[in-house]
Design a protein around this motif. Structure first.
Motif, short mmCIF file in Angstrom:
data_model
loop_
_atom_site.label_atom_id
_atom_site.label_comp_id
_atom_site.label_asym_id
_atom_site.label_seq_id
_atom_site.Cartn_x
_atom_site.Cartn_y
_atom_site.Cartn_z
N ALA A 166 0.77 -1.33 -0.56
CA ALA A 166 -0.07 0.08 0.35
C ALA A 166 1.26 1.66 -0.05
N LEU A 167 0.24 2.48 0.31
CA LEU A 167 1.10 4.14 0.08
C LEU A 167 0.44 4.38 1.44
N PRO A 168 2.19 5.29 1.71
CA PRO A 168 1.78 5.92 2.67
C PRO A 168 0.68 7.12 2.77
N MET A 169 -0.32 6.65 2.75
CA MET A 169 -1.43 7.99 2.71
C MET A 169 -2.70 7.98 3.49
N ALA A 170 -3.59 9.16 4.16
CA ALA A 170 -4.65 9.15 4.53
C ALA A 170 -5.60 7.87 3.57
N GLU A 171 -6.65 8.18 4.03
CA GLU A 171 -7.13 6.93 2.91
C GLU A 171 -8.92 8.20 3.47
N LYS A 172 -9.22 8.91 2.15
CA LYS A 172 -10.56 9.63 2.15
C LYS A 172 -11.76 9.17 1.04
N THR A 173 -11.73 8.39 1.23
CA THR A 173 -12.68 7.43 0.15
C THR A 173 -14.07 7.14 1.03
N GLY A 174 -13.67 7.08 2.61
CA GLY A 174 -15.24 6.69 3.12
C GLY A 174 -15.98 5.62 2.76
N LEU A 175 -15.15 4.92 2.65
CA LEU A 175 -16.07 2.84 2.20
C LEU A 175 -16.05 3.24 4.18
N PRO A 176 -16.80 1.88 4.21
CA PRO A 176 -17.15 0.89 5.34
C PRO A 176 -16.40 0.55 5.52
N PHE A 177 -15.53 -0.03 4.86
CA PHE A 177 -14.03 -0.77 5.02
C PHE A 177 -12.76 -0.14 4.07
N ALA A 178 -13.09 1.19 4.84
CA ALA A 178 -11.76 2.11 4.29
C ALA A 178 -10.62 1.81 6.06
N SER A 179 -9.56 2.34 5.56
CA SER A 179 -8.11 1.56 6.32
C SER A 179 -8.35 3.07 7.99
N LYS A 180 -7.47 2.52 8.69
CA LYS A 180 -7.78 3.04 9.73
C LYS A 180 -5.94 2.92 10.07
N ASN A 219 -5.54 6.90 -9.79
CA ASN A 219 -4.40 6.20 -9.05
C ASN A 219 -3.92 7.16 -8.14
N HIS A 220 -3.46 6.35 -7.07
CA HIS A 220 -3.07 7.41 -5.78
C HIS A 220 -3.32 8.51 -5.01
N SER A 221 -4.66 9.07 -5.23
CA SER A 221 -5.25 9.88 -4.47
C SER A 221 -5.58 8.93 -3.64
N PRO A 222 -6.07 9.73 -2.53
CA PRO A 222 -6.52 9.42 -1.15
C PRO A 222 -7.86 9.18 -1.33
N GLU A 223 -8.89 9.18 -2.70
CA GLU A 223 -10.48 8.68 -2.82
C GLU A 223 -10.42 8.10 -3.85
N PHE A 224 -9.67 7.62 -3.65
CA PHE A 224 -8.97 6.47 -5.27
C PHE A 224 -9.70 4.87 -4.49
N THR A 225 -10.49 4.57 -5.54
CA THR A 225 -11.58 2.94 -5.05
C THR A 225 -11.56 1.82 -6.38
N VAL A 226 -11.64 1.02 -6.16
CA VAL A 226 -11.61 -0.14 -6.71
C VAL A 226 -13.33 -0.68 -7.15
N ASP A 227 -14.22 -0.65 -8.25
CA ASP A 227 -15.40 -1.19 -8.35
C ASP A 227 -15.40 -2.77 -7.87
#
Length: 447
Positions: free
Chosen positions: A101-115, A405-413
């Protein structure tokens, strides 16, 4: 002289593939889709940085063993190799997924988002799967499970390569130790030695493509990437008396400008593209002091090996000559991240039908290569390989507004995962019937 790739009729190749495998692949993929999604979401929620993928590695090992696949470790710190022998005689084929993974904070708002948090280069950071490696790992596990369950259909042996640190290592200096991470470390540790594959496949999810679509291209698929660091040393002096010193700032400015002539005057750009980009420059402490030292760093990119070589080899010469003209000293350090990712033409040609079938006819040829770089390129230098791209953005979403890709809001369908699993399974099952043509093409290119 430009060589034109003569593609076989996609319709005829699809017919061959359909006849060979009927519809059991689609059924198997659908049957396992929920588990693949669950694996992807778990990995996404628990990301790990390069060289620190300890829990991800354990998960991969556990899953492979549960499928009855032989597991080998001891490669590139956290790398995992799975070996599956089919019921029929055939070639040894490798399929690769990256895990980091990458050293950055996630901002997707997904229920399984990384903390998750970790340490990157000695500093605490939040961690996120912002490039889709969670999906890559889950899809390869899904493909491994299906192939293991249907090994009576498999001609040959599959080597499943789960690689760490494609994005670099969190625990080492990636510039000075670039050869000790990722694909190069997997190979130097013998990951592809026993058994030794004769072909390799890989794929990457992309935000600029629709979910369930494949894109592919023969030849250059991704750019090369080479980093450089420059230190310019002059003589510090008061800003009112520049003649009494040697100005590294003016010299550095001239170096930046002159480096651009490597592309416009040194490289044969009829073969492709190239660029020299300076990403940072630091020097000085006060507005009225000409400093002693300026440091700069940047990247060299190209989609043709000859252009890459011209830029990499020419940069130190140009900067040294500019330094002499300005009466300063310069030190240039370079580090290769990856060569051009090259898809073997015949392999690309014959696998087109597999991608069409896996995507329900939604596979297309790229007019140009993708701009980023990938250390999968090191595998492709050794054996004929194919690296393809899989859409990650759902239908109905504006592609121009999709987080890249590499955005804090990037996600995969999640809906695209079954296409990726399907594609990996089909490429492995279809390759043996084309191996002679592919290997002949590879040998011809190497001679």
């Amino acid at each position: 002289m430009k060589t034109t790739l003569k593609l076989l009729s996609i319709a005829s190749l699809m017919a061959l593939t359909h006849t060979a495998h009927a519809d059991w692949i689609d059924d198997a993929v659908l049957k396992n889709d929920a588990q693949v999604i669950q694996l992807r979401q778990h990995i996404h929620q628990h990301p790990e940085l390069g060289n620190l993928e300890f829990e991800t590695s354990k998960l991969v090992q556990k899953e492979l063993k549960s499928y009855g696949i032989e597991v080998k470790t001891g490669y590139a710190k956290t790398g995992v190799i799975g070996i599956l022998k089919g019921a029929k005689a055939g070639p040894v084929m490798a399929v690769r997924a990256d895990m980091d993974a990458l050293p950055m904070a996630e901002k997707t708002g997904l229920p399984f988002a990384s903390k998750a948090k970790s340490t990157y280069q000695g500093k605490e950071t939040e961690v996120m799967h912002a490039c889709g490696h969670d999906a890559h790992t889950a899809m390869l596990l899904g493909a491994a499970k299906i192939l293991a369950e249907h090994k009576e259909q498999l001609a040959g042996t599959v080597v499943f390569v789960f690689q760490p640190a494609e994005e670099g290592g969190a625990d080492i200096d990636n510039f000075s130790q670039s050869a000790s991470i990722g694909a190069r470390k997997m190979m130097s540790d013998g990951a592809l030695n026993n058994p030794k594959p004769e072909v390799m496949f890989g794929q990457h999810v992309m935000a600029n493509m629709r979910s369930g679509e494949y894109a592919y291209k023969a030849g250059a698929a991704l750019n090369s990437a080479d980093g450089f660091q420059v230190t310019v040393t002059g003589k510090q002096v008061h800003g009112s008396m520049p003649w009494a010193g040697r100005d590294p700032i003016v010299a550095a400015a001239n170096m930046i400008a002159q480096a651009q002539t490597l592309v416009s005057r040194r490289a044969d750009i009829s073969k492709g593209m190239g660029l020299v980009s300076f990403g940072n420059i630091h020097g000085g402490t006060a507005e009225n002091i000409i400093p002693e030292t300026v440091t700069m760093a940047g990247t060299i990119r190209s989609n043709h090996p000859d252009i890459r070589n011209a830029l990499v080899q020419g940069l130190p010469e140009v900067l040294n000559n500019v330094a002499k003209a300005n009466g300063v000293q310069v030190e240039v350090k370079q580090a290769a991240y990856a060569p051009v990712t090259m898809n073997e033409p015949k392999l690309t040609e014959v696998m087109a039908a597999s991608l069409q079938k896996a995507s329900g006819g939604k596979a297309h040829v790229l007019a140009t290569n993708q701009a980023p770089s990938e250390d999968f390129a090191f595998y492709a230098e050794k054996i004929p390989s194919l690296y393809v791209f899989l859409g990650a953005t759902p239908a109905g979403q504006d592609l121009s507004k999709a987080a890249p890709n590499h955005s804090p809001e990037f996600t995969v369908d999640n809906a695209t995962l079954k296409t990726g699993v399907n594609g990996l399974v089909r490429m492995v099952l279809d390759y043996p019937q084309y191996r002679d043509a592919v290997q002949a093409s590879w040998r011809s290119a190497q001679s």
